[in-house]
Design a protein around this motif. Structure first.
Motif, PDB file in Angstrom:
ATOM      1  N   HIS A  12     -36.523  77.187 137.300  1.00  0.00           N
ATOM      2  CA  HIS A  12     -36.452  76.462 136.017  1.00  0.00           C
ATOM      3  C   HIS A  12     -37.544  75.402 135.904  1.00  0.00           C
ATOM      4  O   HIS A  12     -37.438  74.495 135.093  1.00  0.00           O
ATOM      5  CB  HIS A  12     -35.068  75.821 135.854  1.00  0.00           C
ATOM      6  N   GLU A  13     -38.571  75.502 136.761  1.00  0.00           N
ATOM      7  CA  GLU A  13     -39.607  74.463 136.756  1.00  0.00           C
ATOM      8  C   GLU A  13     -40.979  75.093 136.568  1.00  0.00           C
ATOM      9  O   GLU A  13     -41.948  74.734 137.230  1.00  0.00           O
ATOM     10  CB  GLU A  13     -39.536  73.678 138.078  1.00  0.00           C
TER      11      GLU A  13
ATOM     12  N   CYS B 195     -36.704  73.900 143.297  1.00  0.00           N
ATOM     13  CA  CYS B 195     -35.850  72.730 143.100  1.00  0.00           C
ATOM     14  C   CYS B 195     -34.784  72.634 144.184  1.00  0.00           C
ATOM     15  O   CYS B 195     -34.150  73.626 144.553  1.00  0.00           O
ATOM     16  CB  CYS B 195     -35.184  72.819 141.733  1.00  0.00           C
TER      17      CYS B 195
ATOM     18  N   SER C 280     -31.948  71.646 143.803  1.00  0.00           N
ATOM     19  CA  SER C 280     -30.658  72.078 143.248  1.00  0.00           C
ATOM     20  C   SER C 280     -30.443  73.583 143.407  1.00  0.00           C
ATOM     21  O   SER C 280     -29.357  74.086 143.126  1.00  0.00           O
ATOM     22  CB  SER C 280     -30.564  71.695 141.771  1.00  0.00           C
TER      23      SER C 280
ATOM     24  N   GLU D  18     -40.144  70.743 134.131  1.00  0.00           N
ATOM     25  CA  GLU D  18     -38.762  70.246 134.032  1.00  0.00           C
ATOM     26  C   GLU D  18     -38.530  69.001 134.899  1.00  0.00           C
ATOM     27  O   GLU D  18     -37.975  68.006 134.420  1.00  0.00           O
ATOM     28  CB  GLU D  18     -37.794  71.394 134.356  1.00  0.00           C
TER      29      GLU D  18
HETATM   30 ZN   LIG Z   1     -35.127  71.237 139.100  1.00  0.00          ZN
END
Ligand SMILES: [Zn+2]
Length: 333
Positions: free
Chosen positions: A61-62, A37, A39, A119
């Motif tokens: 987180h994905e 990501c 982020s 996500e």
């Molecule tokens: Zn993400």
């Protein structure tokens, strides 16, 4: 198991750490893949407020993969289920998640298993749900990364006329592939606004989706909303304050939606909608995942995230097909 650890700013490496066991209500997932990501960049590059080393697997987180163990009390998930899930430590061979924060993925018996970065797909589905796009609407998407491209697809599928605006020629090609009616290069604000108005008319768009998180494109997006139209802010604005022309927003009476969700239950709903859209063939994340890296090469994945080589939209880590029978520490469950 092997997990990735950001050991110091700019450095990510692998470590051997204990394989987590699922607690009550949790499942353990053997990762098949995990999106990388945008982020993640601040914590990778280093900021004063982060401590290093970061926890193993963070900030992945994905992820998606196959359940290889279930904790006590889990009844609606089983070993062998292929799921997308919410977690914070998915840069690892195994991760755990609450069973009610997983989504069953479409059965996929044709060819290699398709990637499903749960996500970010949930994020796209949720942004779209709050955008109010209707059939025949004039829609502008400003910024075509993974999220913007997915929103172009969802809006065109809903029967909207979609103008995609992006800085990079490559992204405009992606937007065409996702069904954009028109594409416009993002340059200085006024010429860009004029070029879009030429296509959709001087009154502006019914819905404008801003997907960059930057001041300049936000200005372009806001200017393009018609009287009583809707500005949907989907980008993450996190590098300081923004300036807006509130007099103009106010006069036009526009609706402004900050289309982010914080409630995990809403993320799960988004994942479920996204899984259904992939199963129906509306959404296909594959062409948006432009760079695949073996998990062993995660440092290269982060270098690509930082450097954004030409043709880079989003990277993902490939853990290989899940060898369920060979899972360590499964205690014969
Ligand atoms: Zn993400």
């Amino acid at each position: 198991m092997r997990a990735a650890v950001i050991s110091s700013p700019g450095r990510i490496e692998h470590a051997d750490v204990p394989t987590p066991d699922p607690a009550a209500g949790e499942v353990r997932v053997r990762l098949e893949g995990c999106g990388v990501c945008h982020s993640n960049l601040p914590v990778f590059e280093g900021r004063d407020w982060f401590d290093y080393p970061r926890p193993p697997g963070s900030p992945g987180h994905e992820g998606w993969g196959v359940i290889d163990a279930i904790g006590p009390g889990v009844v609606d998930r089983a070993v062998g289920d292929r799921v997308g899930f919410l977690s914070e430590a998915a840069y690892a061979e195994y991760d755990v998640a609450p069973a009610d924060q997983t989504t069953l993925l479409p059965a996929d018996d044709l060819g290699p298993r398709r990637p499903f970065p749960a996500e970010p797909l949930a994020c796209a589905a949720n942004v779209f749900a709050r955008s109010g796009v209707e059939r025949g609407a004039k829609v502008v998407v400003v910024g075509v990364g993974f999220l913007g491209a997915a929103l172009v697809r969802l809006a065109t599928d809903a029967g909207a006329e979609v103008v995609a605006v992006s800085r990079r020629d490559f992204s405009l090609e992606i937007a065409k592939g996702q069904g954009a009616t028109h594409v416009v290069p993002l340059r200085e604000a006024q010429p860009t606004i004029a070029a879009v108005r030429e296509l959709i008319g001087p009154e502006g768009a019914d819905v404008v989706l801003e997907c960059t998180g930057l001041q300049g494109p936000l200005d372009v997006a806001a200017e393009l909303v018609r009287v009583r139209g809707r500005l949907v802010i989907a980008g993450f604005h996190q590098d300081g304050l923004r300036t807006i022309n509130l007099q103009s927003w106010n006069w036009r009476g526009i609706d402004v939606v900050n289309a982010h969700e914080r409630d995990p239950a809403l993320y799960v709903q988004g994942m479920e909608r996204a899984a259904a859209l992939v199963a129906e063939g509306v959404l296909d994340p594959a062409p948006l995942l432009t760079h695949r890296f073996a998990f062993a090469d995660i440092a290269d994945a982060f270098a690509a995230l930082r450097d954004r080589p030409d043709g880079f939209l989003k990277g993902w880590l490939d853990f290989g097909p899940a060898p369920i029978a060979a899972a360590p520490n499964d205690g014969g469950r």
